[in-house]
Design an enzyme around this catalytic site. Structure first.
Site, PDB file in Angstrom:
ATOM      1  N   CYS A 105      -2.659   4.477  14.113  1.00 14.02           N
ATOM      2  CA  CYS A 105      -2.684   5.324  12.918  1.00 14.02           C
ATOM      3  C   CYS A 105      -2.751   4.434  11.686  1.00 14.02           C
ATOM      4  O   CYS A 105      -2.042   3.427  11.607  1.00 14.02           O
ATOM      5  CB  CYS A 105      -1.420   6.182  12.890  1.00 14.02           C
ATOM      6  SG  CYS A 105      -1.306   7.283  11.471  1.00 14.02           S
ATOM      7  N   HIS A 147      -4.754  14.398  16.928  1.00 12.07           N
ATOM      8  CA  HIS A 147      -3.976  13.395  16.181  1.00 12.07           C
ATOM      9  C   HIS A 147      -3.954  13.751  14.690  1.00 12.07           C
ATOM     10  O   HIS A 147      -2.893  13.754  14.058  1.00 12.07           O
ATOM     11  CB  HIS A 147      -4.589  12.007  16.397  1.00 12.07           C
ATOM     12  CG  HIS A 147      -3.903  10.918  15.645  1.00 12.07           C
ATOM     13  ND1 HIS A 147      -3.085  10.000  16.251  1.00 12.07           N
ATOM     14  CD2 HIS A 147      -3.908  10.594  14.321  1.00 12.07           C
ATOM     15  CE1 HIS A 147      -2.617   9.160  15.336  1.00 12.07           C
ATOM     16  NE2 HIS A 147      -3.113   9.505  14.157  1.00 12.07           N
ATOM     17  N   GLU A 148      -5.129  14.063  14.130  1.00 13.32           N
ATOM     18  CA  GLU A 148      -5.187  14.404  12.700  1.00 13.32           C
ATOM     19  C   GLU A 148      -4.506  15.745  12.431  1.00 13.32           C
ATOM     20  O   GLU A 148      -3.843  15.914  11.408  1.00 13.32           O
ATOM     21  CB  GLU A 148      -6.633  14.412  12.201  1.00 13.32           C
ATOM     22  CG  GLU A 148      -7.332  13.065  12.286  1.00 13.32           C
ATOM     23  CD  GLU A 148      -6.558  11.920  11.656  1.00 13.32           C
ATOM     24  OE1 GLU A 148      -5.884  12.120  10.622  1.00 13.32           O
ATOM     25  OE2 GLU A 148      -6.615  10.801  12.206  1.00 13.32           O
ATOM     26  N   HIS A 151      -0.896  15.423  11.887  1.00 13.65           N
ATOM     27  CA  HIS A 151      -0.519  14.986  10.536  1.00 13.65           C
ATOM     28  C   HIS A 151      -0.255  16.173   9.611  1.00 13.65           C
ATOM     29  O   HIS A 151       0.686  16.143   8.822  1.00 13.65           O
ATOM     30  CB  HIS A 151      -1.614  14.112   9.916  1.00 13.65           C
ATOM     31  CG  HIS A 151      -1.520  12.672  10.280  1.00 13.65           C
ATOM     32  ND1 HIS A 151      -0.440  11.883   9.953  1.00 13.65           N
ATOM     33  CD2 HIS A 151      -2.389  11.862  10.939  1.00 13.65           C
ATOM     34  CE1 HIS A 151      -0.645  10.655  10.396  1.00 13.65           C
ATOM     35  NE2 HIS A 151      -1.818  10.616  11.011  1.00 13.65           N
TER      36      HIS A 151
END
EC number: 3.5.1.88
Length: 196
Positions: A105, A147-148, A151
């Site tokens: 990341c 993954h994004e 966030h």
């Protein structure tokens, strides 16, 4: 314009982000700045919280993963063509048997760990022209999106690690939050000592 990437330890990375609308101020400029920032840091994805904005938007361009010799041609093509902005996304389904992949990341430089995720997702989102889409992705494409997406949900990949792994990287994470790390891109560190 290249924006500083927010480092591990900043509270904005742990907040659930809010939806935005078409009137969000300077949205086109923000999108362009985020692309510049992501490419400058050699990233494959960047979420708005990583530049200090708790809003539900991220972008991905997983083309570098297409160089992996183990991928079939169909998956390589998907990765090469998947440069997208996701605004107000919702993952509506995740399916399949979880698989591990070593994730990193931009907000947590020099830390890579295996993270388990389901391989198939369906996601609803608006693009930068406010067109609505519902799409399905698999494999590495799905993983980059997941993954994004994490966030904007206030989740970091380190949150998904076992308690043992978390203990093993604890001091590394503390050093990142204090700015005790060398990176090739602009960052903002939440716990860096201020010069007097």
């Amino acid at each position: 314009m290249i924006l500083p990437i927010i480092a591990y330890g900043d509270p904005v990375l742990k907040k659930k982000a809010k939806d935005i609308d078409k009137d969000y101020p300077k949205l086109e400029e923000l999108i362009n700045n985020m692309w510049d920032t992501m490419y400058n840091a050699y990233g494959v994805g960047l979420a708005a919280p990583q530049v200090g904005l708790p809003v539900r938007m991220f972008m991905i361009d997983p083309a570098p993963f297409a160089d992996d010799e183990e991928l079939d041609e169909a998956e390589k093509k998907v990765l090469m063509d998947l440069r997208k902005v996701f605004i107000n996304p919702q993952i509506i389904e995740e399916t399949g048997e979880e698989w591990a992949f070593s994730e990193g990341c931009l907000s947590i430089p020099e830390v890579r760990e295996d993270v388990f995720r389901q391989p198939d997702i369906t996601i609803e989102y608006h693009d930068e022209n406010w067109e609505k889409h519902t799409e399905t992705y698999s494999g590495l494409a799905a993983r980059v999106i997941q993954h994004e997406y994490d966030h904007i949900e206030g989740i970091l990949f380190t949150d998904k690690l076992s308690s043992l792994k978390k203990r093993l990287i604890k001091s590394k994470l503390a050093n990142i939050s204090k700015g005790k790390i060398n990176v090739e891109y602009k960052m903002r560190f939440p716990n860096a000592k201020k010069a007097r």
